[in-house]
Design a protein around this motif. Structure first.
Motif, PDB file in Angstrom:
ATOM      1  N   GLN A   7       0.849  -1.195   0.000  1.00 28.98           N
ATOM      2  CA  GLN A   7       0.000   0.000   0.000  1.00 28.98           C
ATOM      3  C   GLN A   7       0.888   1.250   0.000  1.00 28.98           C
ATOM      4  OE1 GLN A   7      -3.407  -0.234   0.177  1.00 28.98           O
ATOM      5  NE2 GLN A   7      -3.329  -2.474   0.279  1.00 28.98           N
ATOM      6  N   PRO A   8       0.423   2.344  -0.622  1.00 26.46           N
ATOM      7  CA  PRO A   8       1.171   3.600  -0.513  1.00 26.46           C
ATOM      8  C   PRO A   8       1.112   4.148   0.915  1.00 26.46           C
ATOM      9  CG  PRO A   8      -0.873   3.926  -1.744  1.00 26.46           C
ATOM     10  CD  PRO A   8      -0.763   2.461  -1.482  1.00 26.46           C
ATOM     11  N   SER A   9       2.205   4.761   1.369  1.00 20.64           N
ATOM     12  CA  SER A   9       2.233   5.428   2.672  1.00 20.64           C
ATOM     13  C   SER A   9       1.501   6.770   2.546  1.00 20.64           C
ATOM     14  CB  SER A   9       3.688   5.679   3.074  1.00 20.64           C
ATOM     15  OG  SER A   9       4.235   6.684   2.230  1.00 20.64           O
ATOM     16  N   PRO A  10       1.228   7.440   3.663  1.00 17.47           N
ATOM     17  CA  PRO A  10       0.631   8.786   3.570  1.00 17.47           C
ATOM     18  C   PRO A  10       1.476   9.734   2.720  1.00 17.47           C
ATOM     19  CG  PRO A  10       0.437   7.954   5.814  1.00 17.47           C
ATOM     20  CD  PRO A  10       1.280   6.953   5.062  1.00 17.47           C
ATOM     21  N   GLN A  11       2.823   9.677   2.860  1.00 18.63           N
ATOM     22  CA  GLN A  11       3.682  10.528   2.014  1.00 18.63           C
ATOM     23  C   GLN A  11       3.546  10.151   0.544  1.00 18.63           C
ATOM     24  OE1 GLN A  11       5.998  13.289   2.816  1.00 18.63           O
ATOM     25  NE2 GLN A  11       5.522  13.393   0.647  1.00 18.63           N
ATOM     26  N   ASP A  12       3.505   8.843   0.259  1.00 16.49           N
ATOM     27  CA  ASP A  12       3.293   8.402  -1.129  1.00 16.49           C
ATOM     28  C   ASP A  12       1.977   8.960  -1.668  1.00 16.49           C
ATOM     29  OD1 ASP A  12       5.626   6.835  -1.073  1.00 16.49           O
ATOM     30  OD2 ASP A  12       4.549   5.048  -0.404  1.00 16.49           O
ATOM     31  N   SER A  13       0.929   8.929  -0.842  1.00 20.68           N
ATOM     32  CA  SER A  13      -0.381   9.407  -1.299  1.00 20.68           C
ATOM     33  C   SER A  13      -0.339  10.896  -1.624  1.00 20.68           C
ATOM     34  CB  SER A  13      -1.448   9.115  -0.244  1.00 20.68           C
ATOM     35  OG  SER A  13      -1.566   7.712  -0.064  1.00 20.68           O
ATOM     36  N   ALA A  14       0.387  11.667  -0.810  1.00 23.07           N
ATOM     37  CA  ALA A  14       0.534  13.097  -1.095  1.00 23.07           C
ATOM     38  C   ALA A  14       1.304  13.296  -2.400  1.00 23.07           C
ATOM     39  CB  ALA A  14       1.253  13.790   0.069  1.00 23.07           C
ATOM     40  N   ASP A  15       2.347  12.489  -2.587  1.00 17.90           N
ATOM     41  CA  ASP A  15       3.135  12.588  -3.834  1.00 17.90           C
ATOM     42  C   ASP A  15       2.297  12.180  -5.049  1.00 17.90           C
ATOM     43  OD1 ASP A  15       5.355  13.507  -2.485  1.00 17.90           O
ATOM     44  OD2 ASP A  15       6.346  11.553  -2.378  1.00 17.90           O
ATOM     45  N   ILE A  16       1.446  11.180  -4.870  1.00 24.17           N
ATOM     46  CA  ILE A  16       0.566  10.754  -5.966  1.00 24.17           C
ATOM     47  C   ILE A  16      -0.356  11.900  -6.385  1.00 24.17           C
ATOM     48  CG2 ILE A  16      -1.419   9.259  -6.513  1.00 24.17           C
ATOM     49  CD1 ILE A  16      -0.014   7.059  -4.793  1.00 24.17           C
ATOM     50  N   ALA A  17      -0.932  12.579  -5.391  1.00 24.03           N
ATOM     51  CA  ALA A  17      -1.852  13.680  -5.704  1.00 24.03           C
ATOM     52  C   ALA A  17      -1.125  14.792  -6.464  1.00 24.03           C
ATOM     53  CB  ALA A  17      -2.471  14.231  -4.416  1.00 24.03           C
ATOM     54  N   ARG A  18       0.099  15.094  -6.022  1.00 23.02           N
ATOM     55  CA  ARG A  18       0.867  16.149  -6.691  1.00 23.02           C
ATOM     56  C   ARG A  18       1.241  15.732  -8.120  1.00 23.02           C
ATOM     57  NH1 ARG A  18       3.843  20.435  -7.060  1.00 23.02           N
ATOM     58  NH2 ARG A  18       6.091  20.358  -7.416  1.00 23.02           N
ATOM     59  N   ALA A  19       1.651  14.490  -8.279  1.00 21.88           N
ATOM     60  CA  ALA A  19       2.050  14.020  -9.615  1.00 21.88           C
ATOM     61  C   ALA A  19       0.855  13.984 -10.570  1.00 21.88           C
ATOM     62  CB  ALA A  19       2.698  12.639  -9.516  1.00 21.88           C
ATOM     63  N   PHE A  20      -0.324  13.601 -10.067  1.00 19.82           N
ATOM     64  CA  PHE A  20      -1.522  13.643 -10.928  1.00 19.82           C
ATOM     65  C   PHE A  20      -1.791  15.075 -11.394  1.00 19.82           C
ATOM     66  CE2 PHE A  20      -3.128   9.360  -9.595  1.00 19.82           C
ATOM     67  CZ  PHE A  20      -3.462   8.910 -10.852  1.00 19.82           C
ATOM     68  N   ALA A  21      -1.654  16.037 -10.478  1.00 28.83           N
ATOM     69  CA  ALA A  21      -1.908  17.435 -10.859  1.00 28.83           C
ATOM     70  C   ALA A  21      -0.949  17.863 -11.972  1.00 28.83           C
ATOM     71  CB  ALA A  21      -1.753  18.346  -9.635  1.00 28.83           C
TER      72      ALA A  21
END
Lengths: 287, 287
Positions: A152-166
């Motif tokens: 599973q992605p960590s909370p930091q990974d999830s934040a990075d995912i949101a930024r990369a999608f943007a």
């Protein structure tokens, strides 16, 4: 009065095949579903697997040859898939019909990859074919929402995912690329003409403290379709090699847009993710 | 009643110097204007030219040391310039005051390069310094509108310049990078953490028919500031090495935002552009 020619209820699907694993995986998926297929193998791009199906080798400029083959196979629907090197116009083979279309194609190519693809799609449509996307022809390959495999992605990974999608969506609006990598808020790499593999490979050349390493994974790869693109072509794709590449680059995992990306060989991808310690996740598209 | 301390009408400018030619060029430009300067040479980043000026070597974390030096030089204005590797927190030297600021700095660094720079600027301002940008301290280095040297962009180059500016501005809004390269409508490369030099170098690895070559130059590099950035720091910069790099990559020239970029050693840049057959142009910012 002649009886109408009997038609099969399921017509053959014509796969216009460039290089790489994607057209092969689509062909297998469609064949498993019981539908007959035939393959137009693009010269200089397609791989030898095409020989296992009814096929013709042709240049994209040999329009009459392609049309005759497809009609001979009773094919009324076509699908474009695989890597095609941007044509070097001076080396491309044309027949008469292809040559007449050349000026428009060159003009479209100058506008970007998506303009070129939309243009090629429009050719097939003009010739009476229905162009279908992989999502329609091989729905089992489309990424669903949620994680694949056990990581599973960590909370930091999830934040990075949101930024990369943007970032990917913003770039996609300009027909630049479909991928970006972000680690702890820093944008490590953005895809343009070099493609995702080259983009991921260069992450390992960045200073070690801004990125992850194979021993201590950090950062994410995100792939998403361009908002402007015709989803019948060129959906982002991930496969086992994608996972090997991101593991070597020290990234922690990959996120794709659920419903907007294809997974080649899903079972093998899940096995590779579990073995390599990577997360693979389909994220709901932006509202 | 004590008389107030006499102040010089022109106070010394303190240059907080990272690596590269930019802080040296700023120091020379300011000294030529007659203003005294002093230099805080950042350990691990600054180059030996600093020894020609009143200077101190310090880590960015040695806040008391930096402040004491600047006040001893009667300096009330500071300027940040040059390349600073993103700090590796575990190796950074701190004094007490620097250590107290560390958590906020780490948090800012995680948000991106510009957040980090804005944070460092705010430190100096909190300590009573006025932070000035290179555009204010060395106005002769700012790119003006129009071409530098004798080569002009072609109509295709101008179209590519417009497209590359649109991409750079879009990316800049997300704090991704300051540079992009476009050739005949195709986005060859986009800058993220790797920096402009590495971005330009990889263009030569793309297929030859999508880009220019040193023998037949095509495509442009564009650099522009991020709309979100504090223009006191990190304006895009070009110099002679930039021109050598784009010539080697087969590009035809470079465009920067007029008023939003610095040119290091302008005369040498013009001579190099003429010799290498490249255009260099300052374009008016978008309305």
């Amino acid at each position: 009065m002649a009886r109408p020619v009997t038609r099969a209820t399921v017509t053959s699907l014509g796969i216009i095949a460039g290089g790489g694993d994607l057209p092969r995986a689509i062909a297998e998926s469609v064949r498993e579903s019981g539908r007959p297929i035939c393959v137009v193998a693009l010269l200089g791009s397609a791989d030898p697997w095409v020989e296992a199906y009814p096929h013709v080798w042709a240049s994209m400029g040999e329009v009459n040859k392609i049309n005759s083959f497809l009609r001979g196979e009773s094919c009324s629907e076509v699908l474009l898939a695989g890597n095609v090197a941007r044509p070097k116009w001076s080396e491309l083979k044309f027949d008469t019909r292809g040559a007449m279309r050349l000026p428009g194609t060159v003009a479209a190519a100058l506008k970007g990859d998506d303009a070129l693809l939309r243009h090629v799609v429009s050719f097939f449509e003009t010739d009476g074919f229905r162009v279908v996307g992989a999502a329609e022809a091989a729905p089992g390959m489309v990424a669903r929402e949620g994680t694949f495999g056990r990581h599973q992605p960590s909370p930091q990974d999830s934040a990075d995912i949101a930024r990369a999608f943007a970032i990917v969506r913003r770039l996609g609006e300009l027909d630049v690329g479909q991928a970006a990598a972000v680690c702890s808020g820093l944008t490590l790499a953005v895809e343009a003409a070099e493609g995702t593999d080259a983009m991921v490979a260069r992450i390992a050349a960045l200073p070690e403290h801004v990125r992850g390493t194979p021993a201590k994974r950090r950062g994410v790869l995100v792939k998403a379709p361009k908002p402007i693109q015709d989803r019948k072509t060129d959906l982002p794709v991930i496969g086992v090699q994608t996972l090997r590449n991101i593991a070597a680059a020290g990234l922690a995992g990959v996120a794709v847009e659920a419903g907007g990306a294809l997974i080649v060989d899903r079972k093998a991808v899940i096995a590779a993710a579990d073995e390599l310690g990577l997360f693979v996740i389909g994220s709901a598209p932006a509202p």
